[in-house]
Scaffold this motif. Structure first.
Motif, PDB file in Angstrom:
ATOM      1  N   THR A   1      19.048   9.182  72.076  1.00 17.38           N
ATOM      2  CA  THR A   1      17.635   9.213  72.468  1.00 17.38           C
ATOM      3  C   THR A   1      17.104  10.641  72.465  1.00 17.38           C
ATOM      4  O   THR A   1      15.977  10.900  72.005  1.00 17.38           O
ATOM      5  N   ARG A   2      17.898  11.579  72.936  1.00 24.58           N
ATOM      6  CA  ARG A   2      17.475  12.978  72.962  1.00 24.58           C
ATOM      7  C   ARG A   2      17.268  13.522  71.554  1.00 24.58           C
ATOM      8  O   ARG A   2      16.275  14.209  71.278  1.00 24.58           O
ATOM      9  N   PHE A   3      18.177  13.194  70.639  1.00 23.11           N
ATOM     10  CA  PHE A   3      18.069  13.714  69.280  1.00 23.11           C
ATOM     11  C   PHE A   3      16.947  13.032  68.486  1.00 23.11           C
ATOM     12  O   PHE A   3      16.324  13.673  67.637  1.00 23.11           O
ATOM     13  N   THR A   4      16.692  11.757  68.741  1.00 21.30           N
ATOM     14  CA  THR A   4      15.557  11.120  68.071  1.00 21.30           C
ATOM     15  C   THR A   4      14.239  11.698  68.584  1.00 21.30           C
ATOM     16  O   THR A   4      13.258  11.788  67.837  1.00 21.30           O
ATOM     17  N   SER A   5      14.224  12.127  69.846  1.00 20.52           N
ATOM     18  CA  SER A   5      13.034  12.801  70.383  1.00 20.52           C
ATOM     19  C   SER A   5      12.835  14.145  69.693  1.00 20.52           C
ATOM     20  O   SER A   5      11.698  14.533  69.382  1.00 20.52           O
ATOM     21  N   PHE A   6      13.946  14.862  69.445  1.00 18.20           N
ATOM     22  CA  PHE A   6      13.838  16.124  68.707  1.00 18.20           C
ATOM     23  C   PHE A   6      13.297  15.880  67.302  1.00 18.20           C
ATOM     24  O   PHE A   6      12.493  16.676  66.788  1.00 18.20           O
ATOM     25  N   ALA A   7      13.749  14.801  66.674  1.00 16.94           N
ATOM     26  CA  ALA A   7      13.282  14.489  65.327  1.00 16.94           C
ATOM     27  C   ALA A   7      11.778  14.248  65.306  1.00 16.94           C
ATOM     28  O   ALA A   7      11.082  14.632  64.355  1.00 16.94           O
TER      29      ALA A   7
ATOM     30  N   SER B   1      19.092  15.181  62.336  1.00 14.90           N
ATOM     31  CA  SER B   1      20.394  15.031  62.975  1.00 14.90           C
ATOM     32  C   SER B   1      20.995  13.726  62.474  1.00 14.90           C
ATOM     33  O   SER B   1      20.268  12.767  62.204  1.00 14.90           O
ATOM     34  N   SER B   2      22.320  13.696  62.347  1.00 13.47           N
ATOM     35  CA  SER B   2      22.962  12.522  61.760  1.00 13.47           C
ATOM     36  C   SER B   2      24.100  12.030  62.637  1.00 13.47           C
ATOM     37  O   SER B   2      24.739  12.808  63.361  1.00 13.47           O
ATOM     38  N   LEU B   3      24.338  10.733  62.521  1.00 14.17           N
ATOM     39  CA  LEU B   3      25.371  10.054  63.299  1.00 14.17           C
ATOM     40  C   LEU B   3      26.526   9.667  62.387  1.00 14.17           C
ATOM     41  O   LEU B   3      26.322   9.140  61.292  1.00 14.17           O
ATOM     42  N   ILE B   4      27.754   9.958  62.827  1.00 13.93           N
ATOM     43  CA  ILE B   4      28.954   9.504  62.131  1.00 13.93           C
ATOM     44  C   ILE B   4      29.678   8.509  63.048  1.00 13.93           C
ATOM     45  O   ILE B   4      29.985   8.826  64.195  1.00 13.93           O
ATOM     46  N   TYR B   5      29.927   7.323  62.517  1.00 12.06           N
ATOM     47  CA  TYR B   5      30.602   6.263  63.259  1.00 12.06           C
ATOM     48  C   TYR B   5      32.011   6.126  62.668  1.00 12.06           C
ATOM     49  O   TYR B   5      32.165   5.768  61.501  1.00 12.06           O
ATOM     50  N   ILE B   6      33.044   6.442  63.450  1.00 10.25           N
ATOM     51  CA  ILE B   6      34.422   6.471  62.951  1.00 10.25           C
ATOM     52  C   ILE B   6      35.240   5.350  63.592  1.00 10.25           C
ATOM     53  O   ILE B   6      35.184   5.148  64.810  1.00 10.25           O
TER      54      ILE B   6
ATOM     55  N   ALA C   1      24.083  17.949  64.956  1.00 12.68           N
ATOM     56  CA  ALA C   1      22.752  18.518  65.136  1.00 12.68           C
ATOM     57  C   ALA C   1      22.305  19.280  63.891  1.00 12.68           C
ATOM     58  O   ALA C   1      23.098  19.999  63.271  1.00 12.68           O
ATOM     59  N   HIS C   2      21.039  19.098  63.498  1.00  8.62           N
ATOM     60  CA  HIS C   2      20.429  19.801  62.359  1.00  8.62           C
ATOM     61  C   HIS C   2      21.205  19.556  61.060  1.00  8.62           C
ATOM     62  O   HIS C   2      21.448  20.479  60.281  1.00  8.62           O
ATOM     63  N   VAL C   3      21.586  18.308  60.862  1.00  8.43           N
ATOM     64  CA  VAL C   3      22.375  17.936  59.687  1.00  8.43           C
ATOM     65  C   VAL C   3      21.755  16.697  59.052  1.00  8.43           C
ATOM     66  O   VAL C   3      21.456  15.717  59.742  1.00  8.43           O
ATOM     67  N   THR C   4      21.566  16.720  57.725  1.00  8.47           N
ATOM     68  CA  THR C   4      21.029  15.571  57.004  1.00  8.47           C
ATOM     69  C   THR C   4      22.146  14.559  56.731  1.00  8.47           C
ATOM     70  O   THR C   4      23.330  14.852  56.933  1.00  8.47           O
ATOM     71  N   ALA C   5      21.757  13.399  56.218  1.00  7.75           N
ATOM     72  CA  ALA C   5      22.748  12.367  55.918  1.00  7.75           C
ATOM     73  C   ALA C   5      23.726  12.834  54.842  1.00  7.75           C
ATOM     74  O   ALA C   5      24.939  12.570  54.922  1.00  7.75           O
ATOM     75  N   ASP C   6      23.231  13.536  53.817  1.00 11.23           N
ATOM     76  CA  ASP C   6      24.114  14.031  52.756  1.00 11.23           C
ATOM     77  C   ASP C   6      25.127  15.026  53.304  1.00 11.23           C
ATOM     78  O   ASP C   6      26.320  14.999  52.949  1.00 11.23           O
TER      79      ASP C   6
ATOM     80  N   GLU D   1      21.298   8.879  59.296  1.00  6.97           N
ATOM     81  CA  GLU D   1      20.434   9.963  59.756  1.00  6.97           C
ATOM     82  C   GLU D   1      19.446   9.421  60.790  1.00  6.97           C
ATOM     83  O   GLU D   1      18.742   8.438  60.533  1.00  6.97           O
ATOM     84  N   LEU D   2      19.396  10.055  61.936  1.00  6.05           N
ATOM     85  CA  LEU D   2      18.546   9.592  63.037  1.00  6.05           C
ATOM     86  C   LEU D   2      17.075   9.788  62.682  1.00  6.05           C
ATOM     87  O   LEU D   2      16.690  10.793  62.096  1.00  6.05           O
ATOM     88  N   ARG D   3      16.266   8.807  63.087  1.00  7.70           N
ATOM     89  CA  ARG D   3      14.838   8.826  62.760  1.00  7.70           C
ATOM     90  C   ARG D   3      14.003   8.897  64.031  1.00  7.70           C
ATOM     91  O   ARG D   3      14.388   8.378  65.076  1.00  7.70           O
ATOM     92  N   ALA D   4      12.838   9.520  63.913  1.00  5.85           N
ATOM     93  CA  ALA D   4      11.938   9.661  65.055  1.00  5.85           C
ATOM     94  C   ALA D   4      11.528   8.292  65.583  1.00  5.85           C
ATOM     95  O   ALA D   4      11.189   7.390  64.813  1.00  5.85           O
TER      96      ALA D   4
END
Length: 240
Positions: free
Chosen positions: A105-111, A118-123, A174-179, A214-217
């Motif tokens: 929620t915090r990072f989508t607010s930044f977006a 910002s991007s999420l990796i699910y492992i 943080a500050h990372v695109t999906a690629d 990649e997280l979206r606003a």
């Protein structure tokens, strides 16, 4: 206001002639010489009115204020400890799912506010159940600790790392695109492959799948995690 505590000319005579000094009453045990007079001057009480009774009342009040201040500090420390405990995984020294959802929620607010990516990796560990079945849950816990330590060594302090489920982990870059996150996912899996956990001196064979999103606003945490989860399962199916 800075108080000059040095002995200026005439200061001693004035104190000796004022209030409690004239009565011969002693200062409380442990009090610094002249501390009560200094306190009185700070409080704006004329020396003539600074009687032993007034002095004792002020000293009692000062001790009570100090005690309350210490109690407040201790309460804040306990609240901080409780907050850290509530956010930490029960097994590993990383965040739990609850804290991870909050961070999304915090990072989508930044977006939304700053237009930052910002991007999420699910492992996911593909065959972790076999570890518990073959070696027991205590050994499985050690394997999870090892994996979390390897991942922690590969990410930045500004990134967020958590255990989402039993053998599932999440990383917010943080500050990372999906690629860019896809490349990071590859390097994480490579590090995990190169540093396998050991049981009884033998490497434990494990494989990993991961999904990138990649997280979206304005997006909800549930939606973001579902997208990353689907991407992870798509990769898992491709490995079969």
């Amino acid at each position: 206001m800075e108080i000059d505590r040095t002995n200026r000319p005439g200061r001693t005579d004035r104190v000796a002639k004022g209030g409690y000094a004239k009565t011969g009453a002693s200062e409380p045990a442990g009090a610094a010489p002249g501390s009560a007079v200094v306190s009185a001057s700070v409080l704006g009480i004329p020396e003539a009115e600074f009687t032993p009774r007034v002095r004792d009342a002020i000293m009692t009040l000062m001790h009570e204020v100090d005690r309350l201040r210490k109690e407040v500090e201790q309460a804040h420390a306990r609240l901080d400890d409780m907050a850290r405990t509530a956010d930490q995984d029960m097994l590993l020294p990383i965040l739990n799912r609850r804290a991870f959802v909050r961070e999304i929620t915090r990072f989508t607010s930044f977006a939304e506010r700053y237009k930052t990516s910002s991007s999420l990796i699910y492992i996911d560990l593909n065959n972790f159940k076999t570890v518990n079945d073959a070696h027991g849950h205590a050994a499985g816990d050690e394997v999870l600790r090892h994996i979390s330590n390897v991942i922690l060594s590969q990410i930045r302090e500004s990134d967020v790392f958590a255990r989402i489920g039993g053998d599932e982990f999440g990383v917010i870059l943080a500050h990372v695109t999906a690629d860019q996150a896809a490349k990071k996912g590859e390097s994480l899996v490579k590090a995990l492959d190169e540093h396998p956990p050991m049981i009884d001196g033998k490497a434990v064979p494990l494989s990993f799948s991961y999904g990138i999103y990649e997280l979206r606003a304005g997006e909800t945490p549930d939606s973001a995690m579902q997208h990353a989860d689907r991407a992870m399962y798509a990769q898992k199916r491709s490995q079969i």
